[in-house]
Scaffold this motif. Structure first.
Motif, PDB file in Angstrom:
ATOM      1  N   THR A 269      28.638  34.501 101.756  1.00 35.43           N
ATOM      2  CA  THR A 269      29.730  35.475 101.734  1.00 35.43           C
ATOM      3  C   THR A 269      30.733  35.105 100.638  1.00 35.43           C
ATOM      4  OG1 THR A 269      29.513  35.806 104.124  1.00 35.43           O
ATOM      5  CG2 THR A 269      31.558  36.557 103.085  1.00 35.43           C
ATOM      6  N   PRO A 270      31.151  36.070  99.797  1.00 31.44           N
ATOM      7  CA  PRO A 270      32.131  35.755  98.751  1.00 31.44           C
ATOM      8  C   PRO A 270      33.499  35.408  99.348  1.00 31.44           C
ATOM      9  CG  PRO A 270      30.979  37.811  98.276  1.00 31.44           C
ATOM     10  CD  PRO A 270      30.654  37.455  99.690  1.00 31.44           C
ATOM     11  N   VAL A 271      34.080  34.332  98.876  1.00 35.22           N
ATOM     12  CA  VAL A 271      35.428  33.931  99.286  1.00 35.22           C
ATOM     13  C   VAL A 271      36.214  33.554  98.033  1.00 35.22           C
ATOM     14  CG1 VAL A 271      34.870  33.162 101.619  1.00 35.22           C
ATOM     15  CG2 VAL A 271      34.585  31.588  99.713  1.00 35.22           C
ATOM     16  N   PRO A 272      37.541  33.716  98.063  1.00 34.39           N
ATOM     17  CA  PRO A 272      38.347  33.365  96.880  1.00 34.39           C
ATOM     18  C   PRO A 272      38.277  31.862  96.599  1.00 34.39           C
ATOM     19  CG  PRO A 272      39.587  34.731  98.421  1.00 34.39           C
ATOM     20  CD  PRO A 272      38.354  34.305  99.137  1.00 34.39           C
ATOM     21  N   LYS A 273      38.168  31.531  95.336  1.00 32.29           N
ATOM     22  CA  LYS A 273      38.172  30.133  94.943  1.00 32.29           C
ATOM     23  C   LYS A 273      39.496  29.499  95.360  1.00 32.29           C
ATOM     24  CE  LYS A 273      37.124  27.155  91.016  1.00 32.29           C
ATOM     25  NZ  LYS A 273      36.811  27.121  89.554  1.00 32.29           N
ATOM     26  N   GLY A 274      39.425  28.310  95.925  1.00 30.15           N
ATOM     27  CA  GLY A 274      40.620  27.634  96.415  1.00 30.15           C
ATOM     28  C   GLY A 274      40.932  27.924  97.864  1.00 30.15           C
TER      29      GLY A 274
ATOM     30  N   PRO B 107      29.229  28.175 100.868  1.00 21.99           N
ATOM     31  CA  PRO B 107      28.054  27.317 101.088  1.00 21.99           C
ATOM     32  C   PRO B 107      27.700  27.219 102.568  1.00 21.99           C
ATOM     33  CG  PRO B 107      29.997  25.987 100.636  1.00 21.99           C
ATOM     34  CD  PRO B 107      30.409  27.417 100.449  1.00 21.99           C
ATOM     35  N   ASP B 108      26.471  26.826 102.861  1.00 22.53           N
ATOM     36  CA  ASP B 108      26.017  26.643 104.235  1.00 22.53           C
ATOM     37  C   ASP B 108      26.298  25.202 104.657  1.00 22.53           C
ATOM     38  OD1 ASP B 108      24.854  26.731 106.682  1.00 22.53           O
ATOM     39  OD2 ASP B 108      22.816  27.152 105.985  1.00 22.53           O
ATOM     40  N   LEU B 109      27.252  25.040 105.568  1.00 24.77           N
ATOM     41  CA  LEU B 109      27.667  23.706 105.989  1.00 24.77           C
ATOM     42  C   LEU B 109      27.144  23.329 107.366  1.00 24.77           C
ATOM     43  CD1 LEU B 109      31.429  24.018 104.933  1.00 24.77           C
ATOM     44  CD2 LEU B 109      29.496  23.258 103.539  1.00 24.77           C
ATOM     45  N   ILE B 110      26.532  24.270 108.069  1.00 28.61           N
ATOM     46  CA  ILE B 110      26.101  24.028 109.440  1.00 28.61           C
ATOM     47  C   ILE B 110      25.089  22.883 109.483  1.00 28.61           C
ATOM     48  CG2 ILE B 110      25.081  25.045 111.512  1.00 28.61           C
ATOM     49  CD1 ILE B 110      27.816  26.182 110.675  1.00 28.61           C
TER      50      ILE B 110
ATOM     51  N   ASN C  51      30.497  19.493  99.536  1.00 30.83           N
ATOM     52  CA  ASN C  51      29.978  20.808  99.196  1.00 30.83           C
ATOM     53  C   ASN C  51      31.108  21.806  98.947  1.00 30.83           C
ATOM     54  OD1 ASN C  51      26.789  21.577  99.637  1.00 30.83           O
ATOM     55  ND2 ASN C  51      27.352  19.657 100.606  1.00 30.83           N
ATOM     56  N   LEU C  52      32.135  21.751  99.773  1.00 31.74           N
ATOM     57  CA  LEU C  52      33.275  22.644  99.591  1.00 31.74           C
ATOM     58  C   LEU C  52      33.991  22.346  98.275  1.00 31.74           C
ATOM     59  CD1 LEU C  52      34.815  22.789 103.184  1.00 31.74           C
ATOM     60  CD2 LEU C  52      33.637  24.622 101.973  1.00 31.74           C
ATOM     61  N   ARG C  53      34.194  21.086  98.004  1.00 30.83           N
ATOM     62  CA  ARG C  53      34.889  20.704  96.771  1.00 30.83           C
ATOM     63  C   ARG C  53      34.097  21.141  95.547  1.00 30.83           C
ATOM     64  NH1 ARG C  53      36.104  14.532  96.513  1.00 30.83           N
ATOM     65  NH2 ARG C  53      37.036  15.110  98.522  1.00 30.83           N
ATOM     66  N   SER C  54      32.774  20.999  95.615  1.00 34.55           N
ATOM     67  CA  SER C  54      31.917  21.400  94.499  1.00 34.55           C
ATOM     68  C   SER C  54      31.993  22.905  94.264  1.00 34.55           C
ATOM     69  CB  SER C  54      30.467  20.980  94.781  1.00 34.55           C
ATOM     70  OG  SER C  54      29.604  21.415  93.768  1.00 34.55           O
ATOM     71  N   ALA C  55      32.199  23.681  95.333  1.00 32.99           N
ATOM     72  CA  ALA C  55      32.282  25.140  95.218  1.00 32.99           C
ATOM     73  C   ALA C  55      33.690  25.630  94.894  1.00 32.99           C
ATOM     74  CB  ALA C  55      31.800  25.785  96.508  1.00 32.99           C
ATOM     75  N   GLY C  56      34.643  24.699  94.757  1.00 32.90           N
ATOM     76  CA  GLY C  56      36.015  25.103  94.472  1.00 32.90           C
ATOM     77  C   GLY C  56      36.783  25.517  95.708  1.00 32.90           C
ATOM     78  N   LEU C  57      36.330  25.066  96.888  1.00 28.61           N
ATOM     79  CA  LEU C  57      37.004  25.368  98.148  1.00 28.61           C
ATOM     80  C   LEU C  57      37.565  24.075  98.741  1.00 28.61           C
ATOM     81  CD1 LEU C  57      34.209  27.707  99.569  1.00 28.61           C
ATOM     82  CD2 LEU C  57      36.331  28.413  98.458  1.00 28.61           C
ATOM     83  N   VAL C  58      38.396  24.218  99.758  1.00 26.01           N
ATOM     84  CA  VAL C  58      39.007  23.037 100.372  1.00 26.01           C
ATOM     85  C   VAL C  58      38.861  23.096 101.885  1.00 26.01           C
ATOM     86  CG1 VAL C  58      40.682  22.678  98.516  1.00 26.01           C
ATOM     87  CG2 VAL C  58      41.265  24.166 100.437  1.00 26.01           C
TER      88      VAL C  58
ATOM     89  N   TYR D 194      30.346  15.815 108.268  1.00 24.69           N
ATOM     90  CA  TYR D 194      31.646  16.251 107.743  1.00 24.69           C
ATOM     91  C   TYR D 194      31.815  15.832 106.290  1.00 24.69           C
ATOM     92  CZ  TYR D 194      36.580  16.265 106.669  1.00 24.69           C
ATOM     93  OH  TYR D 194      37.784  16.465 106.043  1.00 24.69           O
ATOM     94  N   ARG D 195      31.406  14.614 105.954  1.00 17.37           N
ATOM     95  CA  ARG D 195      31.559  14.125 104.579  1.00 17.37           C
ATOM     96  C   ARG D 195      30.772  14.989 103.602  1.00 17.37           C
ATOM     97  NH1 ARG D 195      34.751  12.343 100.814  1.00 17.37           N
ATOM     98  NH2 ARG D 195      33.738  10.969  99.283  1.00 17.37           N
TER      99      ARG D 195
END
Length: 258
Positions: free
Chosen positions: A167-172, A118-121, A131-138, A125-126
């Motif tokens: 960019t594709p990244v591994p879930k988690g 996801p685009d976080l720029i 957004n990261l949690r929703s995408a399965g990232l931490v 921070y919150r």
């Protein structure tokens, strides 16, 4: 040969009673003797908890308890969990079932699926964390840098390298964030870059945890092209500047775009 007479009403009632008795015996025998015997009525087993077990362990464990198993196709991925172990089961643990019942298992995948970064720029921070949690990232490491945008995400990194949105990244996966800390807490004297070449002035400013602001082109025939002839704020006695603030520069000659 003597025949039973059914000519009287009494004899008829006796025969009907005998027939009803036989039907009743057959009915009770079927439901309370034959059916329980053929269906192992009352012979139940408590389903054990096999989550977190490997398939080899499950095969032995359930086999010893007269239960079968089947792996479902809807396997899942759990970050940090041991691959090819049981994530979920049906029937659930402690459920009463008959001998030979099949237990359906959901396993943890060995290879994680990929998700789009996801685009976080410029998010807070919150918001970035959500957004990261929703995408399965931490969220990984958080690095605070001097910037007027307090608690805003200024950079996103994966495995030490900046990663662009999509960019594709591994879930988690863990995503490191660079976050603005406001104007910073350090105040010091304004560095003097008057008379310096532009590239040297920029090095001094950036090395002081400051930012180069607007660069303005001026004419000065007595100075070499590229020389800084003015700055704002000025480097005069008592003038202070805070980490993360900008210094505008007036430079002789044309200025190449950044």
């Amino acid at each position: 040969m003597t025949k039973i007479s059914t000519r009287s009403p009494f004899d008829l009632l006796i025969h009907i009673g005998i027939i009803l008795a036989l039907v009743g015996v057959l009915f009770l025998g079927f439901f309370f003797v034959y059916l329980p015997f053929t269906t192992n009525h009352g012979q139940t087993i408590t389903v054990p908890d096999v989550t977190k077990m490997s398939l080899n362990e499950v095969q032995t464990f359930l086999g010893d308890r007269n239960l079968r198993y089947e792996v479902t196709t809807d396997c899942t991925f759990v970050a940090g969990a041991e691959p090819l172990t049981v994530y979920a089961q049906y029937p659930r643990p402690n459920t009463k079932v008959k001998e030979g019942r099949k237990v359906y298992l959901t396993l943890i995948k060995r290879v994680p699926p990929t998700v789009g970064m996801p685009d976080l720029i410029n998010l807070t921070y919150r918001s970035a964390e959500l957004n990261l949690r929703s995408a399965g990232l931490v969220v990984g490491e958080r690095k605070y840098v001097p910037d007027v945008a307090k608690n805003a995400v200024l950079g996103q990194f994966y495995n030490g390298k900046e990663i662009v949105a999509g960019t594709p990244v591994p879930k988690g996966a863990k995503i490191d964030l660079e976050i603005g800390d406001g104007l910073g807490s350090t105040i010091f004297e304004v560095p003097n870059v008057i008379g310096k070449p532009l590239d040297e002035a920029v090095t001094i400013i950036v090395g002081s945890d400051l930012k180069v602001g607007t660069k303005i082109s001026v004419d000065d025939p007595e100075k070499e092209v590229g020389t800084v002839v003015r700055q704002k704020p000025e480097a005069r006695p008592g003038e202070r500047i805070r980490v993360g603030e900008k210094i505008d520069l007036w430079v002789v000659g044309p200025i190449e775009p950044d």
